[in-house]
Write an enzyme that holds these catalytic residues in place. Structure first.
Site, PDB file in Angstrom:
ATOM      1  N   ASP A 122       0.860  -1.168   0.000  1.00  0.00           N
ATOM      2  CA  ASP A 122       0.000   0.000   0.000  1.00  0.00           C
ATOM      3  C   ASP A 122       0.904   1.227   0.000  1.00  0.00           C
ATOM      4  OD1 ASP A 122      -2.326   1.633   0.405  1.00  0.00           O
ATOM      5  OD2 ASP A 122      -1.736   1.785   2.497  1.00  0.00           O
ATOM      6  N   LYS A 123       0.426   2.335  -0.550  1.00  0.00           N
ATOM      7  CA  LYS A 123       1.274   3.540  -0.616  1.00  0.00           C
ATOM      8  C   LYS A 123       0.957   4.517   0.508  1.00  0.00           C
ATOM      9  CE  LYS A 123       0.374   6.707  -3.581  1.00  0.00           C
ATOM     10  NZ  LYS A 123       0.110   7.822  -2.637  1.00  0.00           N
ATOM     11  N   ARG A 297      -6.216   3.982  -7.116  1.00  0.00           N
ATOM     12  CA  ARG A 297      -7.653   4.015  -6.921  1.00  0.00           C
ATOM     13  C   ARG A 297      -8.248   2.605  -6.957  1.00  0.00           C
ATOM     14  NH1 ARG A 297      -5.989   8.133  -5.559  1.00  0.00           N
ATOM     15  NH2 ARG A 297      -6.586  10.241  -6.215  1.00  0.00           N
ATOM     16  N   ASP A 328      -6.348  -2.764   3.508  1.00  0.00           N
ATOM     17  CA  ASP A 328      -5.232  -3.619   3.077  1.00  0.00           C
ATOM     18  C   ASP A 328      -5.348  -5.041   3.618  1.00  0.00           C
ATOM     19  OD1 ASP A 328      -3.938  -1.397   1.828  1.00  0.00           O
ATOM     20  OD2 ASP A 328      -3.237  -0.748   3.794  1.00  0.00           O
TER      21      ASP A 328
END
Length: 690
Positions: A122-123, A297, A328
């Site tokens: 995940d960012k 997205r 997540d």
């Protein structure tokens, strides 16, 4: 490991069937079927041949069953459980500001940390910690950084006055415009009533300085980028319908959204949905040929689908997913290894993960060091267990050729029981907890070493075959070396007496215990006082136990075949000579092989084992557990515990600081980045060419 067990089960069945067949083939002659010293009873003569065959087959199964290393499962579970504490204790994985240390929610996946091929992360929050600042950018292959609000190529300093207008090339200005336009940022003004209905939506901008504007964005990275371009002279000032306005060094420009420049190699949620629904194979092949893929997205289930797509590919790669939020969780649970970040988005990711760390940057050491160590340790543990059990049972099989396949055991029942429990268990357990092929700082500085253990290379069939054949070879040397020494009618005692059956078996067992223990010593690269204690202590314990067991008449034992056998064996100088010769015969080829390969065909790992001391600052692995990220010594109670355990945790803060500031470098021949499609570099590494 299960495949290896099936192969050994096949060996067990083969030996049992062969022994049963040879027993009846040998007893086809009357003199061997019913010798004068072992007459059959009437019931034995009238019993069914089929039942006798089955009974003998089962008896041989019991005799040879020790070739299946049942205790391997117990030792592996102990190693995984105890080994997981080193992750929790590692102060490099401790975050001082939040007072968070690493967590291990399951210990079953420790070795898979050393086999990861794809990282899914995940960012927002995970990589950025929700605190974004512009650092650097690359324009047409040139690296730039921000200096005093100006875009300056790396290595150059900004010598122009602060009030002067910076001079940008066409490419630099185009880049800043693209960044200032490609986003979903909204603007809030300090004086919202300045905009009169029906007027120019941008007219209020001309009446205020840029300081009156405040950007708002759903993603902190978009806000940070737009604020950075504003500081450098290209400010986003608002949008109205299909029109966006920017100010380039005070000059207003209106641009239609159709003309906004977009950046390629990114997959959005809608495109990803189409790719996963109709073009899975094509999308997977594209992903495999990219060094990095950015999906934006995405819905939580889409994250899990992408992980599953690579996870179930024909190559069956080991995948790792890392994130910090509830969105997540599906991705973390889908991957082979799931890691949660203790961030600002709750604890759901941490609770549903296999491991939890405070910051993304800790992933580097978790994989490159702990993953490497765990895999090497568990791989050697498994192979060594099979090896030492082959050494243990093969002489038992060979002995049947000399006792008419009468199912007579070569070893005493107590030795059969204690071989895997007491005599050979502790050295391999300690090895599997403390072994280090390479210094941990070298592993972090040279990520290319992670490749040497990839694709389960240390548990390959070739490696398994080597250890198995080595076990058979050593077993043959144990048995026939002892047999040649004793021979026929050979006296080895000063009084003219000869050795008996139990003395012969004890000689084979003694040579075997010493040899398999010293074989593990040859495989050990990192020696602590605990390794010395269990290695030499196990050999000493065997001798002391055998002296007490055979030197005293124990009233609770029904039979005591071993009474005075061990004392008699050790009283023979010839027996001592045989023990030494047989051990050297077994281990000398191993020593020659290791020396030969290390000097003529060294692997990358072997080359790294001889890194000059200046590059490692002489910090041991346990000392590295006693240093913070910035060199401060901490957790004194833990440090004292580790010092008591290994006697090596005496690194001062200066030593830690010196080590952490050492340059990270590797040679050109070990380029980690070029054409690497599997392992992502997870921490910034300073490449220095010599």
């Amino acid at each position: 490991m299960n495949t290896f067990l099936i192969i050994y089960l096949g060996i067990l069945l083969f030996e049992a069937v062969l022994s049963t067949i040879l027993k009846y083939a040998w007893q086809a002659e009357d003199k061997w079927d019913e010798p004068f010293y072992n007459r059959k009873t009437e019931q034995e003569r009238n019993s069914s041949p089929i039942l006798k065959f089955i009974s003998d087959f089962l008896a041989f199964l019991v005799l040879y069953n020790f070739i299946i290393p049942i205790s391997l499962y117990v030792t592996v579970e102990m190693q995984k459980f105890l080994g997981s504490f080193f992750i929790v204790w590692d102060l490099d994985l401790y975050h001082e500001e939040s007072d968070e240390k690493a967590q291990v929610n399951t210990s079953d996946l420790n070795e898979e940390l050393g086999q990861v091929e794809y990282v899914f992360t995940d960012k927002t929050g995970t990589l950025t910690e929700n605190e974004m600042q512009f650092r650097e950018c690359s324009i047409n292959g040139i690296k730039y950084q921000e200096v005093n609000g100006k875009l300056v190529p790396e290595g150059l300093t900004d010598e122009s006055p602060d009030s002067s207008t910076p001079h940008l090339t066409g490419e630099e200005e185009l880049f800043l415009k693209a960044v200032s336009l490609c986003h979903t940022v909204q603007i809030s003004y300090d004086q919202p009533d300045c905009l009169v209905g029906g007027g120019d939506p941008f007219s209020h901008v001309n009446g205020f300085t840029a300081n009156h504007m405040e950007y708002y964005a759903s993603s902190p990275d978009e806000k940070a980028l737009v604020e950075a371009t504003k500081r450098m002279g290209v400010a986003f000032t608002g949008s109205n319908g299909e029109t966006m306005e920017i100010k380039t060094f005070g000059k207003s420009e209106k641009i239609k959204e159709d003309h906004v420049i977009q950046h390629g190699l990114v997959v959005d949620g809608a495109s990803l949905s189409l790719a996963l629904r109709e073009h899975e194979k094509l999308f997977m092949e594209v992903c495999k040929n990219c060094s990095a893929v950015l999906c934006c997205r995405m819905a939580p289930l889409q994250k899990a689908k992408v992980v599953r797509l690579l996870k179930t590919s024909p190559e069956k790669p080991i995948t790792l997913a890392i994130g910090d939020g509830a969105n997540d969780v599906s991705m973390i649970q889908e991957a082979h290894v799931g890691i949660g970040i203790m961030g600002k988005e709750g604890r759901q990711a941490v609770r549903n993960s296999d491991y939890a760390i405070a910051r993304f940057k800790f992933l580097a050491k978790l994989l490159l060091v702990h993953g490497h160590f765990y895999y090497v340790r568990i791989a050697t543990l498994v192979q060594y267990f099979f090896y030492k059990n082959v050494c243990f049972i093969t002489p038992q099989f060979l002995y049947q050729f000399f006792c008419l396949f009468s199912q007579q055991t070569l070893y005493d029942s107590v030795y059969l029981t204690l071989y895997n429990i007491c005599f050979t268990s502790l050295p391999i357990l300690v090895y599997s907890l403390f072994e280090q092929l390479v210094h941990p700082h070298v592993l972090q500085n040279k990520p290319v070493l992670y490749r040497d253990i990839s694709r389960n290379s240390l548990l390959s069939f070739r490696t398994f075959l080597y250890w198995t054949l080595l076990g058979f070879c050593h077993a043959f040397v144990f048995f026939f070396g002892s047999y040649i020494l004793m021979g026929e009618d050979t006296t080895l005692m000063g009084n003219g007496q000869m050795f008996g059956n139990w003395t012969f078996g004890t000689l084979v067992f003694t040579v075997m215990v010493i040899t398999v223990t010293l074989k593990l010593a040859l495989e050990t690269h990192f020696w602590t006082w605990m390794n010395h204690f269990v290695t030499w202590g196990s050999i000493a314990f065997y001798f002391i136990f055998s002296l007490f067991y055979g030197g005293i008449i124990w009233p609770f034992l029904h039979t005591q075949d071993m009474y005075f056998v061990f004392v008699q064996l050790l009283s023979s100088g010839s027996a001592w000579f045989a023990i030494i010769i047989i051990i050297i015969t077994c281990l000398f080829p191993d020593v020659v092989k290791k020396v030969f390969y290390r000097h003529l065909q060294p692997t990358r790992t072997q080359k790294s084992q001889s890194v000059p001391p200046l590059q490692t600052q002489a910090l041991s692995c346990v000392e590295s557990l006693c240093c913070y990220q910035h060199g401060q010594s901490g957790c004194s109670r833990l440090a004292r515990l580790l010092e008591q355990m290994s006697g090596q945790c005496q690194a001062t803060a200066n030593n830690c600081h010196a080590t952490r500031n050492s340059n990270r470098s590797w040679s050109d021949s070990e380029n980690f980045y070029s054409n690497d499609r599997s392992i992502l570099t997870l921490s910034p590494i300073e490449v220095t060419h010599y």
